[in-house]
Design an enzyme around this catalytic site. Structure first.
Site, PDB file in Angstrom:
ATOM      1  CB  ALA A  69       3.747   1.677  -3.705  1.00 20.54           C
ATOM      2  CG  LEU A  98      -0.049   1.465  -5.577  1.00 21.24           C
ATOM      3  CD1 LEU A  98      -0.125   2.045  -6.899  1.00 21.24           C
ATOM      4  CD2 LEU A  98       1.236   0.968  -5.542  1.00 21.24           C
ATOM      5  N   GLY A 118      -5.915  11.197  -3.744  1.00 25.55           N
ATOM      6  CA  GLY A 118      -6.297  10.626  -4.610  1.00 25.55           C
ATOM      7  C   GLY A 118      -7.742  11.715  -5.378  1.00 25.55           C
ATOM      8  CE1 TYR A 169       5.821   8.255   2.317  1.00 27.50           C
ATOM      9  CE2 TYR A 169       7.697   9.178   1.114  1.00 27.50           C
ATOM     10  CZ  TYR A 169       6.292   8.108   1.261  1.00 27.50           C
ATOM     11  OH  TYR A 169       6.033   7.623  -0.207  1.00 27.50           O
TER      12      TYR A 169
END
Ligand code: UDP
Length: 328
Positions: free
Chosen positions: A117, A76, A36, A149
């Site tokens: 998420a 998230l 982020g 993942y």
């Protein structure tokens, strides 16, 4: 309501924060700024109902306190981006699995609604397009790091649904399908910001593989709209939802469209997967969501078409470049 967004300075998190503030809610963002960026929330900092903390979801006492303060949690915070995942598989697994453990453990004490998420990546190599929430997940070998993942996110889903089953801890699992839009960076491998950056710089546009693989890109605003609606839909609790777009495009087709819409002189080049990622890399040929379930729950239909999505990303990146800032 008071809402905690882990990953609140991320691409989707910052758009969600904006939508929730617009709806009159109070937002607490937790982000370690690993993928982020503070730039994503700079414009929100002066909002009286926006609060942010720079720290990680591994900080147990902090997460306990922040979850306690919230009515709803959007979890998230995660390692995302195929490039990042292939390069840092340990970080990916630990972040995605442990972060979710911490959040759910604290939420379960007072039964706070948690959104998890997840990702269309969990469908793996399944050929049963469009992908339905109840369909089988088809993973590749554990020696292929990409699948770490999908497996980490599948485990998050299992854990969330297990909490719901065992202790009626309310959870909603969201499988995001290639969410794109302004503020997304290409640094971790995402294709739309990468192609737009390359096109604007008149650099070669790098199509991996033969470019016949396809994706259905979803505008971040459509995704956020769905999250806000599901938050007040009691029948959604304990459920798994796809959220995406059914407009499919090949990656070569995407490169051509981005080149045309930017008026770029870039050459479109193809790069073998093993050079782009690692030897033995496996891609998915198609990825299209079945949207029947989410449509039934909240009347969801994606509104923003691919050309419009591209134009909005181009506009943002041009503005960045115009202001002398690095385009990523
Ligand atoms: N891709 C590409 N060039 C790039 C980055 C990605 O051709 O510079 C391809 C990638 O191999 C995949 C598709 O674009 O087939 C979408 O990649 P992304 O990482 O955005 O999302 P994925 O669907 O793989 O999670």
């Amino acid at each position: 309501m008071r809402i905690l967004i882990t990953g609140g300075a991320g691409f989707i998190g910052s758009h969600l924060a904006e939508a929730l503030l617009d709806g009159g809610h109070t937002v607490y963002a937790l982000d370690d700024l690993s993928t982020g960026s503070i730039d994503n929330i700079t414009h929100l900092k002066s909002h009286p109902n926006f609060h942010y903390t720079i720290d990680t979801v591994f900080n147990d006492p902090l997460v306990a306190e922040m979850v306690d303060r919230a009515d709803v949690v959007f979890h998230l915070a995660a390692a995302v981006g195929v490039k990042l995942i292939v390069e840092r598989p340990v970080h990916t697994i630990e972040t995605n699995v442990h972060g979710t453990e911490v959040v759910l453990r604290h939420a379960a004490k007072k039964k706070k609604l948690v959104f998890i998420a997840s990702t269309s990546e969990v469908y793996g190599k399944s050929a049963k397009v469009p992908f339905n929430e109840d369909a089988d997940l088809v993973m590749g070998a554990t020696t292929r790091h990409r699948w770490a993942y999908a497996c980490s996110k599948a485990l998050d889903e299992f854990l969330a649904l297990a909490y719901w089953k065992e202790s009626r801890q309310p959870v909603i699992v969201m499988r995001f399908f290639n969410t794109v839009g302004p503020r997304q960076t290409g640094q971790y491998g995402m294709v739309v910001p990468t192609f737009v950056r390359q096109a604007l710089a008149n650099e070669p546009i790098t199509v991996f593989g033969d470019g016949t693989q396809s994706r259905s890109f979803t505008y971040v605003g459509d995704v956020v709209g769905a999250l806000v609606k599901l938050m007040v839909t009691p029948s959604a609790i304990g459920q798994v939802y796809n959220v995406g777009n059914t407009e499919e495009v090949s990656i070569r087709g995407l490169a051509e469209r981005i080149k045309a819409r930017t008026g770029s002189s870039s050459e479109i080049v193809t790069i073998p997967y093993e050079q782009a990622y690692e030897a033995g890399f496996e891609d998915m040929p198609r990825r299209v969501p079945d949207l029947g379930k989410i449509h039934q729950a909240i009347g969801y239909t994606p509104k923003v078409k691919l050309d419009e999505i591209i134009d909005r990303v181009v506009e943002e990146k041009r503005a960045y470049a115009g202001a002398g800032r690095a385009v990523t």
